[in-house]
Design an enzyme around this catalytic site. Structure first.
Site, PDB file in Angstrom:
ATOM      1  N   SER A 266       0.875  -1.185   0.000  1.00  0.00           N
ATOM      2  CA  SER A 266       0.000   0.000   0.000  1.00  0.00           C
ATOM      3  C   SER A 266       0.901   1.221   0.000  1.00  0.00           C
ATOM      4  O   SER A 266       2.073   1.133   0.396  1.00  0.00           O
ATOM      5  CB  SER A 266      -0.860  -0.030   1.259  1.00  0.00           C
ATOM      6  OG  SER A 266      -1.407   1.257   1.514  1.00  0.00           O
TER       7      SER A 266
ATOM      8  N   TYR B 135      -2.442  -0.898  10.111  1.00  0.00           N
ATOM      9  CA  TYR B 135      -2.508  -1.195   8.669  1.00  0.00           C
ATOM     10  C   TYR B 135      -1.202  -0.752   7.996  1.00  0.00           C
ATOM     11  O   TYR B 135      -0.572  -1.528   7.269  1.00  0.00           O
ATOM     12  CB  TYR B 135      -3.714  -0.483   8.053  1.00  0.00           C
ATOM     13  CG  TYR B 135      -3.888  -0.737   6.570  1.00  0.00           C
ATOM     14  CD1 TYR B 135      -4.598  -1.841   6.119  1.00  0.00           C
ATOM     15  CD2 TYR B 135      -3.353   0.139   5.628  1.00  0.00           C
ATOM     16  CE1 TYR B 135      -4.759  -2.079   4.743  1.00  0.00           C
ATOM     17  CE2 TYR B 135      -3.502  -0.092   4.266  1.00  0.00           C
ATOM     18  CZ  TYR B 135      -4.216  -1.190   3.828  1.00  0.00           C
ATOM     19  OH  TYR B 135      -4.365  -1.415   2.483  1.00  0.00           O
TER      20      TYR B 135
HETATM   21  P1  NDP Z   1     -11.727  -5.979   0.452  1.00  0.00           P
HETATM   22  O1  NDP Z   1     -12.052  -5.626   1.858  1.00  0.00           O
HETATM   23  O2  NDP Z   1     -12.675  -5.612  -0.636  1.00  0.00           O
HETATM   24  O3  NDP Z   1     -11.429  -7.550   0.321  1.00  0.00           O
HETATM   25  C1  NDP Z   1     -10.575  -8.161   1.252  1.00  0.00           C
HETATM   26  C2  NDP Z   1     -10.608  -9.645   1.061  1.00  0.00           C
HETATM   27  O4  NDP Z   1      -9.811 -10.245   2.106  1.00  0.00           O
HETATM   28  C3  NDP Z   1     -12.011 -10.229   1.184  1.00  0.00           C
HETATM   29  O5  NDP Z   1     -12.142 -11.274   0.248  1.00  0.00           O
HETATM   30  C4  NDP Z   1     -12.018 -10.765   2.602  1.00  0.00           C
HETATM   31  O6  NDP Z   1     -12.904 -11.840   2.803  1.00  0.00           O
HETATM   32  C5  NDP Z   1     -10.591 -11.234   2.750  1.00  0.00           C
HETATM   33  N1  NDP Z   1     -10.231 -11.369   4.168  1.00  0.00           N
HETATM   34  C6  NDP Z   1     -10.275 -10.410   5.120  1.00  0.00           C
HETATM   35  N2  NDP Z   1      -9.965 -10.922   6.302  1.00  0.00           N
HETATM   36  C7  NDP Z   1      -9.729 -12.245   6.127  1.00  0.00           C
HETATM   37  C8  NDP Z   1      -9.400 -13.315   6.981  1.00  0.00           C
HETATM   38  N3  NDP Z   1      -9.271 -13.155   8.305  1.00  0.00           N
HETATM   39  N4  NDP Z   1      -9.247 -14.540   6.458  1.00  0.00           N
HETATM   40  C9  NDP Z   1      -9.403 -14.744   5.129  1.00  0.00           C
HETATM   41  N5  NDP Z   1      -9.735 -13.769   4.254  1.00  0.00           N
HETATM   42  C10 NDP Z   1      -9.893 -12.535   4.754  1.00  0.00           C
HETATM   43  O7  NDP Z   1     -10.288  -5.340   0.200  1.00  0.00           O
HETATM   44  P2  NDP Z   1      -9.544  -4.925  -1.161  1.00  0.00           P
HETATM   45  O8  NDP Z   1      -9.919  -5.854  -2.244  1.00  0.00           O
HETATM   46  O9  NDP Z   1      -9.679  -3.480  -1.328  1.00  0.00           O
HETATM   47  O10 NDP Z   1      -8.018  -5.171  -0.724  1.00  0.00           O
HETATM   48  C11 NDP Z   1      -7.223  -6.232  -1.191  1.00  0.00           C
HETATM   49  C12 NDP Z   1      -5.790  -5.945  -0.797  1.00  0.00           C
HETATM   50  O11 NDP Z   1      -5.360  -4.734  -1.405  1.00  0.00           O
HETATM   51  C13 NDP Z   1      -5.594  -5.753   0.703  1.00  0.00           C
HETATM   52  O12 NDP Z   1      -4.376  -6.351   1.087  1.00  0.00           O
HETATM   53  C14 NDP Z   1      -5.530  -4.249   0.852  1.00  0.00           C
HETATM   54  O13 NDP Z   1      -4.787  -3.883   1.988  1.00  0.00           O
HETATM   55  C15 NDP Z   1      -4.828  -3.858  -0.426  1.00  0.00           C
HETATM   56  N6  NDP Z   1      -5.025  -2.474  -0.863  1.00  0.00           N
HETATM   57  C16 NDP Z   1      -6.256  -2.044  -1.293  1.00  0.00           C
HETATM   58  C17 NDP Z   1      -6.430  -0.749  -1.745  1.00  0.00           C
HETATM   59  C18 NDP Z   1      -7.764  -0.233  -2.237  1.00  0.00           C
HETATM   60  O14 NDP Z   1      -7.860   0.958  -2.564  1.00  0.00           O
HETATM   61  N7  NDP Z   1      -8.797  -1.046  -2.321  1.00  0.00           N
HETATM   62  C19 NDP Z   1      -5.301   0.211  -1.771  1.00  0.00           C
HETATM   63  C20 NDP Z   1      -4.055  -0.345  -1.281  1.00  0.00           C
HETATM   64  C21 NDP Z   1      -3.938  -1.630  -0.861  1.00  0.00           C
HETATM   65  P3  NDP Z   1     -14.471 -11.558   3.142  1.00  0.00           P
HETATM   66  O15 NDP Z   1     -15.034 -10.913   1.911  1.00  0.00           O
HETATM   67  O16 NDP Z   1     -14.999 -12.906   3.373  1.00  0.00           O
HETATM   68  O17 NDP Z   1     -14.491 -10.660   4.313  1.00  0.00           O
END
Ligand code: NDP
Length: 246
Positions: free
Chosen positions: A153, A166
């Protein structure tokens, strides 16, 4: 490589594990990898969401995926070992690992940050990717061209107020990536890199920036070219790098 154009069969014959594959960027990555020929292993904590992605991949006629339900917050060493064993018996190797799952935690000053939330965020965003990568390393050694990608990030490269655990977890992921890449360079065909998705229209982004007009951010499906680049053969010489998806 911002203008990278993947070929339609870029990931043919590759087995790629995606964490957090049920929603957001992970879901888009899983669909995109499957469309480019990969057999995708969908890992996440909500089985229903994983099943929906599975169904979408099957309906499009792409390689049959696999599902691994796992809560990264409390998964045990035995569960990681069982995952590696089941991938080994089903596929015999692993060509790609996209550590994508993550949680936001609190957006609050360090002075107020709750210790239990801190632990939770570090566990899901940093310790779990370490444990998963460690458990599948022997399987990735069996691949001729394996790629591990960790998700960073902007706040994992420069600290910013109120991003708490985070930001720290993402700094940690950059450190894990650099350390592992350095250990493997020259002695392994596994490459290790980070990707920073940049502002992307997902549930996490909306939670972090509730006042933002989400329509101004690209959808996850629109930021896939660097993901495809890192998981496919064209990035073979790239390791120890932190790339931007946008
Ligand atoms: P979302 O919140 O949309 O999706 C996160 C995913 O991670 C979901 O599928 C969720 O599952 C899963 N997850 C969360 N906790 C757990 C857990 N304990 N065990 C298993 N699975 C888990 O996030 P994004 O798609 O936006 O983010 C994806 C990555 O990109 C992350 O690492 C985030 O930090 C990074 N990122 C995102 C940005 C953005 O602007 N979106 C910017 C910079 C970095 P469930 O749906 O079942 O909760």
């Amino acid at each position: 490589m911002q203008n990278y154009q993947p070929t339609p069969d870029l990931l043919n014959e590759r087995v790629i594990l995606v964490t957090g594959a049920g929603a957001g960027i992970g879901k888009a990555a899983a669909l995109s990898f499957a469309r480019h020929g990969a057999t995708v292993i969908l890992l996440g904590r909500t089985t229903k969401k994983l099943e929906a992605v599975y169904d979408e991949i099957e309906a499009e006629g792409n390689p049959k995926p696999a599902i691994i339900p796992l809560n990264l917050e409390n998964a045990s060493a035995d569960q990681y070992k069982a995952i590696a064993d089941s991938i080994d018996s089903e596929f015999g190797r692993l060509d790609g690992l996209l550590n994508n799952a993550g949680i936001l935690g609190q957006r609050t000053p360090i002075a107020n940050y709750k210790p239990d939330v801190w632990q939770q965020v570090l566990q899901v965003n940093l310790t779990a990717p370490f444990l998963l990568a460690q458990s599948v390393l022997p399987l990735m050694e069996k691949s001729d061209d394996a790629s591990i990608v960790f998700t960073s990030s902007g706040v994992g490269r420069k600290g910013r107020a109120f991003w708490g655990a985070y930001a720290v977890s993402k700094f940690g992921i950059e450190g894990l990536m650099q350390t592992l890449a350095d250990e493997l360079e020259g002695i392994s065909s596994i490459r290790v890199n980070c990707i920073n998705p940049g502002a992307t229209r997902t549930a996490m982004r909306e939670k972090a920036f509730p006042a933002e007009n989400m329509e101004n951010n690209p959808a996850p499906a629109d930021i896939m070219s660097q993901y495809l680049y890192l998981l496919g053969p064209d990035s073979k010489v790239i390791t120890g790098q932190s790339l931007d998806a946008q």
